[in-house]
Design a protein around this motif. Structure first.
Motif, PDB file in Angstrom:
ATOM      1  N   THR A   1       0.832  -1.201   0.000  1.00  0.00           N
ATOM      2  CA  THR A   1       0.000   0.000   0.000  1.00  0.00           C
ATOM      3  C   THR A   1       0.868   1.253   0.000  1.00  0.00           C
ATOM      4  N   THR A   2       1.979   1.213   0.695  1.00  0.00           N
ATOM      5  CA  THR A   2       2.908   2.341   0.711  1.00  0.00           C
ATOM      6  C   THR A   2       3.480   2.596  -0.678  1.00  0.00           C
TER       7      THR A   2
ATOM      8  N   GLY B   1       0.677   6.923  -6.309  1.00  0.00           N
ATOM      9  CA  GLY B   1      -0.497   7.789  -6.382  1.00  0.00           C
ATOM     10  C   GLY B   1      -0.152   9.240  -6.098  1.00  0.00           C
ATOM     11  N   ALA B   2       0.753   9.461  -5.148  1.00  0.00           N
ATOM     12  CA  ALA B   2       1.193  10.830  -4.868  1.00  0.00           C
ATOM     13  C   ALA B   2       1.915  11.411  -6.079  1.00  0.00           C
ATOM     14  N   GLY B   3       2.726  10.591  -6.731  1.00  0.00           N
ATOM     15  CA  GLY B   3       3.390  11.036  -7.956  1.00  0.00           C
ATOM     16  C   GLY B   3       2.388  11.330  -9.052  1.00  0.00           C
ATOM     17  N   LEU B   4       1.336  10.527  -9.120  1.00  0.00           N
ATOM     18  CA  LEU B   4       0.278  10.751 -10.103  1.00  0.00           C
ATOM     19  C   LEU B   4      -0.438  12.071  -9.834  1.00  0.00           C
ATOM     20  N   GLY B   5      -0.616  12.382  -8.554  1.00  0.00           N
ATOM     21  CA  GLY B   5      -1.252  13.652  -8.206  1.00  0.00           C
ATOM     22  C   GLY B   5      -0.375  14.857  -8.514  1.00  0.00           C
TER      23      GLY B   5
ATOM     24  N   ALA C   1       4.626  10.158 -13.518  1.00  0.00           N
ATOM     25  CA  ALA C   1       4.110   9.895 -12.175  1.00  0.00           C
ATOM     26  C   ALA C   1       4.955   8.862 -11.434  1.00  0.00           C
ATOM     27  N   SER C   2       5.405   7.838 -12.140  1.00  0.00           N
ATOM     28  CA  SER C   2       6.209   6.800 -11.482  1.00  0.00           C
ATOM     29  C   SER C   2       7.539   7.360 -10.981  1.00  0.00           C
ATOM     30  N   LEU C   3       8.151   8.247 -11.754  1.00  0.00           N
ATOM     31  CA  LEU C   3       9.411   8.858 -11.326  1.00  0.00           C
ATOM     32  C   LEU C   3       9.190   9.776 -10.129  1.00  0.00           C
TER      33      LEU C   3
END
Length: 127
Positions: A11-12, A18-22, A31-33
């Motif tokens: 989940t982490t 997800g934070a990168g996607l945001g 987003a992955s980077l």
């Protein structure tokens, strides 16, 4: 109870992605980077890698080949378009490879010279 730690570790990893996607609409990086950079900052701040996160990330990296299936299918679906531009694709791959190797060699050479120069200066100071 160990499965809960692994679930939290997974989940982490997904949460950092997800934070990168945001952040990706605001910062012109994938987003992955961005997620990896955030994870790196978090681990540097934590000053250790939790064992569950290490085990889960090693498992994910070990099965990363599955993630390349969509890219392979894309190549098969667009084979005709790729064939039409094959010369330009090959040239661009060759040119980018040569440029990246040249830049890497130049940086390594400069670092090696700086390191050798620093060692020579240290030997003069010791005498």
């Amino acid at each position: 109870m160990l499965w809960l730690k692994y679930a939290l570790a997974l989940t982490t990893l997904v949460g950092f992605w997800g934070a990168g996607l945001g952040l990706s609409p605001f910062i012109p990086l994938p987003a992955s980077l961005l997620g990896l950079l955030l994870l790196l900052l978090g681990l540097v701040w934590l000053k250790r890698i939790p064992s569950a996160l290490l085990r889960v990330s090693q498992f994910v990296l070990g099965h990363m080949l599955i993630l390349f299936v969509p890219a392979t299918m894309g190549i098969l679906l667009f084979a005709e378009k790729l064939a039409d531009n094959l010369l330009w694709l090959v040239l661009s791959i060759m040119l980018s490879t040569l440029v990246s190797l040249g830049v890497t060699a130049w940086i390594c050479q400069r670092q090696w010279q700086n390191h050798a120069h620093a060692n020579t200066d240290n030997e003069h100071v010791k005498r």
